[in-house]
Design a protein around this motif. Structure first.
Motif, PDB file in Angstrom:
ATOM      1  N   ALA A   1       0.659  -1.208  -0.124  1.00 11.30           N
ATOM      2  CA  ALA A   1       0.097   0.055   0.020  1.00 11.30           C
ATOM      3  C   ALA A   1       0.785   1.143  -0.143  1.00 11.30           C
ATOM      4  N   LEU A   2       2.018   1.415   0.703  1.00  7.67           N
ATOM      5  CA  LEU A   2       2.802   2.402   0.609  1.00  7.67           C
ATOM      6  C   LEU A   2       3.585   2.692  -0.429  1.00  7.67           C
ATOM      7  N   LEU A   3       4.008   1.457  -1.006  1.00  7.64           N
ATOM      8  CA  LEU A   3       4.604   1.615  -2.603  1.00  7.64           C
ATOM      9  C   LEU A   3       3.806   2.086  -3.638  1.00  7.64           C
ATOM     10  N   VAL A   4       2.403   1.758  -3.562  1.00  3.92           N
ATOM     11  CA  VAL A   4       1.494   2.290  -4.366  1.00  3.92           C
ATOM     12  C   VAL A   4       1.069   3.669  -4.131  1.00  3.92           C
ATOM     13  N   THR A   5       1.087   4.041  -2.882  1.00  6.97           N
ATOM     14  CA  THR A   5       0.834   5.480  -2.479  1.00  6.97           C
ATOM     15  C   THR A   5       1.875   6.391  -3.059  1.00  6.97           C
ATOM     16  N   VAL A   6       3.071   6.038  -2.706  1.00 10.95           N
ATOM     17  CA  VAL A   6       4.272   6.697  -3.430  1.00 10.95           C
ATOM     18  C   VAL A   6       4.240   6.909  -4.813  1.00 10.95           C
TER      19      VAL A   6
ATOM     20  N   ARG B   1      11.368   5.778   5.976  1.00 13.28           N
ATOM     21  CA  ARG B   1      12.316   6.667   5.730  1.00 13.28           C
ATOM     22  C   ARG B   1      13.076   6.486   4.220  1.00 13.28           C
ATOM     23  N   CYS B   2      13.279   5.329   3.921  1.00 17.30           N
ATOM     24  CA  CYS B   2      13.629   5.107   2.682  1.00 17.30           C
ATOM     25  C   CYS B   2      12.731   5.647   1.492  1.00 17.30           C
ATOM     26  N   LEU B   3      11.524   5.704   1.709  1.00 16.94           N
ATOM     27  CA  LEU B   3      10.578   6.347   0.594  1.00 16.94           C
ATOM     28  C   LEU B   3      10.421   7.572   0.939  1.00 16.94           C
ATOM     29  N   GLY B   4      10.807   8.215   1.644  1.00 16.61           N
ATOM     30  CA  GLY B   4      10.572  10.045   1.713  1.00 16.61           C
ATOM     31  C   GLY B   4       9.470   9.985   2.638  1.00 16.61           C
ATOM     32  N   ALA B   5       8.354   9.030   3.053  1.00 14.96           N
ATOM     33  CA  ALA B   5       7.257   9.523   3.766  1.00 14.96           C
ATOM     34  C   ALA B   5       7.626   9.853   5.322  1.00 14.96           C
ATOM     35  N   GLU B   6       6.672  10.591   6.060  1.00 21.45           N
ATOM     36  CA  GLU B   6       6.731  11.058   7.227  1.00 21.45           C
ATOM     37  C   GLU B   6       6.552   9.962   8.142  1.00 21.45           C
TER      38      GLU B   6
ATOM     39  N   LYS C   1       4.162  14.202   2.224  1.00 19.14           N
ATOM     40  CA  LYS C   1       2.863  14.395   2.705  1.00 19.14           C
ATOM     41  C   LYS C   1       2.065  12.966   2.963  1.00 19.14           C
ATOM     42  N   ILE C   2       2.941  12.059   2.865  1.00 13.03           N
ATOM     43  CA  ILE C   2       2.501  10.658   3.088  1.00 13.03           C
ATOM     44  C   ILE C   2       2.858  10.363   4.836  1.00 13.03           C
ATOM     45  N   THR C   3       1.960  10.105   5.677  1.00 14.46           N
ATOM     46  CA  THR C   3       2.125   9.918   6.879  1.00 14.46           C
ATOM     47  C   THR C   3       1.933   8.342   7.219  1.00 14.46           C
ATOM     48  N   ALA C   4       3.208   7.930   7.502  1.00 16.35           N
ATOM     49  CA  ALA C   4       3.213   6.442   7.819  1.00 16.35           C
ATOM     50  C   ALA C   4       3.089   6.373   9.469  1.00 16.35           C
ATOM     51  N   VAL C   5       2.384   5.646   9.830  1.00 14.17           N
ATOM     52  CA  VAL C   5       2.145   5.614  11.211  1.00 14.17           C
ATOM     53  C   VAL C   5       2.374   4.090  11.818  1.00 14.17           C
ATOM     54  N   THR C   6       3.168   3.913  12.460  1.00 11.07           N
ATOM     55  CA  THR C   6       3.537   2.399  13.086  1.00 11.07           C
ATOM     56  C   THR C   6       2.958   2.540  14.518  1.00 11.07           C
ATOM     57  N   MET C   7       2.331   1.701  15.042  1.00  8.65           N
ATOM     58  CA  MET C   7       1.704   1.730  16.202  1.00  8.65           C
ATOM     59  C   MET C   7       1.842   0.140  16.870  1.00  8.65           C
ATOM     60  N   PRO C   8       3.285   0.238  17.436  1.00  4.00           N
ATOM     61  CA  PRO C   8       3.467  -1.285  18.221  1.00  4.00           C
ATOM     62  C   PRO C   8       2.510  -1.312  19.331  1.00  4.00           C
TER      63      PRO C   8
END
Length: 708
Positions: A430-435, A471-476, A447-454
């Motif tokens: 999903a992140l690859l497609v969004t990028v 980080r590699c894809l440049g998302a927040e 402007k892509i916010t990637a949220v990790t919720m451990p």
């Protein structure tokens, strides 16, 4: 023919031009070989009894009479064959000569199909000898046991004599040492159960109860009472190459298997055109197509023939011969699948009773038998087996997904999105497609916010991969630890956190969705869904948890294909660090990570609980794409996964698949929008309009009847 499967064959025998006796012997031998291998529809080339390249010899009465005699010999010597056989010969009818296909069954001739389109250009001079068969619509009367008898003229318009008095005398003392045949006149008459008076006295012949009318028409549909779903029609060579092939009308009037007796010569590149022609015609008509072409024995003067035999089914080439060799190819067609596809396609219309006028049925008979499934069904039907085609398909699907998201963002004037990133396959895709969609729009990836919720089940491996991927894809990257919030929620509802039940698991999933939705509100963005087609089919999603989003980019991508899409990105990204992260994600077990890890390792593996996704994707594909019943899917799966899963395991997970598929429809009935990327999808607005409370008893009962 259980489950609609029938084995068919196209063959190119060795041919000697104008040597009918030799050619018939080769055809007979090949028919028996085909039958031994289980073929029940057998197709031979155009004019194969005489040879296609006879030229002006087609005017010779000697050749025409011999062709008739050898046709009857082929019929007589294949009467024990359980099949429908098509052979080609020059047919004299009502004072004209036709290039015809004769259909044989159980020792009898059941129909003649004349060629409609006669080529008379370049190297082809058929118009010099043959008349077009478009308007032919008559019959030939044959008498005698097993059709190998005498012809009695009753209709003055019928001018063809099959084994009349003169013909019988011509067979006198014929010897064929290669086939072990030694005919003397008395022996031959014994075979016919006739004496001299029987065949000399025409009146006696007319009173013989063994009398058969054989239809002669290009508009014949060959029908089998034992297998009424099968409808066969024939066309000849050039008929396929014209703008409006006769098979178009045959299919319109119900034929689902087309046979083509051909003599297509070889030119550089012509094989590719021929293959595409056969494949596309089978796809256009949603039918099986058997194409048998003349072989090297026809090569004479300036023209070479290669024996290019093809078997196609609805656009797929099932079998193809090696050119410039004699021999046969085999394929197993699924008639039920073709008929189901025709019913599904509302534009695949059929003729009304009035429109069927001029078309006739010709009956043939087959013993009921079970076709052995020798072919290997593709165990991963969503994934192309060719590496080149797989790469092309992956690029296409990624573009479809990204274009769908691009349109949604552009339409609602949205420049911010939020994705829950777990370090697993689905959220990675999903992140690859969004990028890719953001790059198409020229928007900043920040402007892509990637949220990790451990939470309780998160492992260091997936957490690290999620952070590094973002980080590699440049998302927040944004981290929200939900342990405290979920624990508080458990206290609020009075749930024991040591009780690892569905409440324990789904409480985490819904907390994550709430966070994603609220962060999206903060930024004026939308939440991108990550769930895939396989999870939706099984209902393996938390209702109003990961089940919900504003746009689900993976909603029609099955799990087996998700893996290859991520692998494709790893192979083509030209970033070693990114590639390494993607490869490690691919190597991570599929898990929702809702249960605490054991010694830091994932303890909850999805496929241990719900079953192997490769099995479920196989079940899903054949259930929805081809509407196959459970028993048939089980039978095909045993062949497809031979050596990987035993019958007990396949049946176990097939039962679970059907039970979950029917009980979880309520989750699919309210799915968010998402791009359709393939022929199988479960959107309630498009491909699957299924009641949420439909009962699966009928399907499960069929599975309960299976005995292993």
């Amino acid at each position: 023919m259980k489950d609609g499967f029938i084995k068919v064959s196209a063959g190119t025998p060795d041919v000697r031009v104008a040597d009918c006796e030799y050619n018939a012997g080769e055809i007979i031998c090949m028919v028996h070989e085909m039958a031994e291998k289980g073929a029940m529809v057998m197709v031979f080339p155009e004019l194969c009894i005489t040879g296609y390249t006879c030229g002006d010899l087609f005017w010779q009465e000697t050749l025409l009479k011999e062709a008739k005699s050898q046709l009857l010999r082929i019929a007589a010597e294949t009467e024990d064959i359980n099949g429908l056989i098509f052979v080609g010969l020059p047919l004299e009818y009502q004072g004209k000569l036709y290039n015809a296909a004769a259909a044989l069954n159980r020792g009898k001739i059941v129909g003649f199909v004349p060629k409609v389109n006669i080529p008379n250009y370049n190297e082809f001079y058929e118009g010099r000898y043959f008349s077009p068969g478009k308007d032919v619509d008559g019959k030939i009367l044959l008498k005698g046991e097993d059709y190998c008898g005498a012809y009695a003229e009753k209709d003055p318009e019928i001018e063809i004599h099959f084994f009349g008095e003169e013909d019988l005398q011509d067979v006198d003392a014929r010897e064929n040492t290669e086939d072990g045949l030694d005919f003397e006149e008395d022996d031959f008459l014994d075979e016919l159960d006739m004496d001299d008076a029987d065949y000399i006295d025409e009146g006696d012949l007319e009173d013989d109860p063994e009398e058969y009318e054989v239809p002669v028409s290009p508009n014949l549909i060959f029908t089998c009472p034992e297998f009424p779903e099968l409808k066969v029609a024939a066309e000849i060579c050039e008929d396929l190459w014209v703008a409006a092939p006769p098979s178009n009308l045959h299919a319109y009037r119900g034929a689902n298997m087309i046979v083509n007796l051909s003599a297509s010569d070889e030119l550089a590149g012509k094989d590719t055109y021929r293959r595409n022609l056969v494949s596309s015609q089978s796809a256009r008509l949603v039918c099986g197509y058997i194409y048998a072409s003349a072989g090297p024995g026809e090569s004479t003067q300036d023209v070479v023939y290669g024996g290019h035999d093809l078997i196609a089914e609805n656009g797929t080439i099932l079998a193809e011969s090696r050119r410039f060799e004699n021999g046969a190819v085999y394929g197993i067609m699924d008639i039920h699948k073709l008929n189901n596809e025709r019913r599904r396609m509302t534009t695949c219309g059929f003729a009304s009773d009035r429109e069927r006028e001029g078309f006739r049925e010709a009956l043939f008979y087959l013993e009921k038998t079970e076709t052995k499934l020798e072919q290997k069904f593709d165990s991963r039907p969503f994934v192309p087996s060719s590496e080149t085609e797989r790469a092309r398909r992956c690029e296409e699907i990624l573009n479809i997904q990204a274009t769908g998201l691009k349109k949604r963002l552009d339409h609602i004037h949205c420049q911010n999105v939020v994705i829950g990133l777990s370090g697993g396959l689905d959220s990675t895709l999903a992140l690859l497609v969004t990028v890719r969609a953001f790059d198409m729009l020229g928007l900043s990836r920040e402007k892509i916010t990637a949220v990790t919720m451990p939470c309780f089940g998160t492992t260091d491996r997936t957490y690290s991969n999620a952070c590094e991927l973002s980080r590699c894809l440049g998302a927040e990257l944004r981290e929200v630890n939900i342990r405290e919030a979920v624990s508080l929620h458990f206290r609020d509802i009075g749930h024991d956190p040591d009780k690892h039940d569905v409440t324990y698991e789904n409480g985490q999933a819904r907390e994550r969705t709430q966070i994603l939705m609220d962060i999206a509100n903060q930024s004026g963005g939308i939440v991108i869904g990550t769930g895939d087609l396989s999870e939706l089919a099984l209902g393996w999603a938390t209702y109003n948890g990961d089940h919900m989003s504003m746009y689900g980019v993976n909603s029609s991508v099955p799990k087996t294909l998700v893996r290859h899409l991520v692998k494709y990105c790893a192979d083509t990204c030209e970033d070693k660090k990114l590639s390494g992260i993607l490869l490690d994600i691919l190597d991570t077990p599929v898990s929702p990570e809702l249960l605490p890890p054991e010694d830091g390792v994932i303890a909850q593996k999805t496929e241990d609980l719900v079953g192997p996704y490769e099995l479920h994707d196989f079940f899903l594909y054949h259930m929805l794409r081809w509407t196959c019943p459970p028993e048939k899917i089980f039978r095909m799966a045993r062949v497809a996964f031979e050596g990987e899963y035993d019958a007990e395991t396949i049946l176990k997970w097939l039962k679970i698949f059907y039970r979950r598929f029917f009980t979880q429809q309520f989750k699919r009935s309210c799915l968010p929008d998402g791009p359709k990327v393939g022929s199988v999808a479960v959107s309630p607005r498009g491909d699957l309009r299924m009641p949420s409370d439909a009962c699966g008893t009928l399907w499960l009962r069929q599975l309960d009847r299976i005995k292993i």
